[in-house]
Design an enzyme around this catalytic site. Sequence first.
Site, PDB file in Angstrom:
ATOM      1  N   ARG A 105       0.833  -1.209   0.000  1.00  0.00           N
ATOM      2  CA  ARG A 105       0.000   0.000   0.000  1.00  0.00           C
ATOM      3  C   ARG A 105       0.868   1.259   0.000  1.00  0.00           C
ATOM      4  NH1 ARG A 105      -2.352  -3.728  -1.070  1.00  0.00           N
ATOM      5  NH2 ARG A 105      -4.334  -4.536  -0.293  1.00  0.00           N
ATOM      6  N   SER A 154     -11.147  -0.351   2.681  1.00  0.00           N
ATOM      7  CA  SER A 154     -10.318  -0.669   3.847  1.00  0.00           C
ATOM      8  C   SER A 154      -9.678   0.597   4.395  1.00  0.00           C
ATOM      9  CB  SER A 154      -9.234  -1.675   3.463  1.00  0.00           C
ATOM     10  OG  SER A 154      -9.811  -2.882   3.027  1.00  0.00           O
ATOM     11  N   GLU A 193      -5.013   3.931   5.815  1.00  0.00           N
ATOM     12  CA  GLU A 193      -4.758   3.906   4.371  1.00  0.00           C
ATOM     13  C   GLU A 193      -5.059   5.251   3.719  1.00  0.00           C
ATOM     14  OE1 GLU A 193      -5.874   0.881   1.701  1.00  0.00           O
ATOM     15  OE2 GLU A 193      -5.552  -0.766   3.106  1.00  0.00           O
TER      16      GLU A 193
END
Length: 339
Positions: free
Chosen positions: A166, A239, A335
């Site tokens: 990520r 997410s 995130e």
Amino acid sequence: MTGRWQEQVSLKPYNTFGIDVKARYFTQAHNDDELREALSQARQRGVAVLVMGGGRNLLLTRDVDALVLHVASRGRRVLSDDADRVVVEAEAGEPWHPFVQWSLQQGFCGLENLSLIPGTVGAAPMQNVGAYGVEIKDVFAGLTALDRETGELRDFSLEDCAFGYRDSLFKRNPGRWLILRVRFALSHSLQAHLDYGPVRQRLAEQGVQAPTAQAISDAICSIRREKLPDPAELGNAGSFFKNPVVPAERVVRIRAAYPGVVAYPQGDGWEKLAAGWLIEQAGWKGYRDGDAGVHRLQSLVLVNHGQASGAQLHTLAQRIQADILAKFGVELEMEPNLY
């Protein structure tokens, strides 16, 4: 009108959380020239710039005292088709899932596991998006970006992007690079990735014995629709927390108290913990404080039930982070980018 700046524009339609904050200035750019013009005008006027695509990887906690430059470029094309390897290119403003479906309709394999991820093509490399065992880096063939410091265009290879979990060069240097278009290396033959999550089980339930790329995509879409809320119906960014990668000995200690802990070996003495499992074990699944909450089916997803502010969602995220650290000794990382 193309290139015209609007003032005091609500950004609610432009972020998947549906946070209702205002941009001091707002404009859309549909091609490279319009992007350059907007950036040039902002420099001349001494106005900061916030670039937005699909608004998925962003939590807006206040009004934006800047020019919001919305990338609205469109276009997708086949650059080369050499035996089994196919290289396709898409403009940064292309919505991601329709682009994936277009590639499958052309008979190209490789993006099927990344189906139904919200956002745009240009945002995908920023955080090396991934799902069900496949990440952008696995199908990446290059991208073209504008250097906002010099105004020059640069082509990036896989190595140049320094992809991580990520993560990427672009995420680590916010405001430096503006991704214009992305290239993907796909194939006419399927190399199926079925062993992450319930993909193989779902295909079996659907009676699929010899899965095609489209069948895998359909199965993943059905799984995601069951687990994850549609941002058009319930504001969210998918997410919200990364799955933390921790030393294996930390997992051993957690497993002593919680035998059901979900962890995936990463090699070299590291394991990846399922952040959703940690949050659920801590009792946050389905929690709601006003209109800021945790999804009732997927504890990894924070949701806006209607009128939550970005600040309220951020406060909830911080409470969850503090609780997971206290209970498990594990730090959770957000995130979405915070503004």
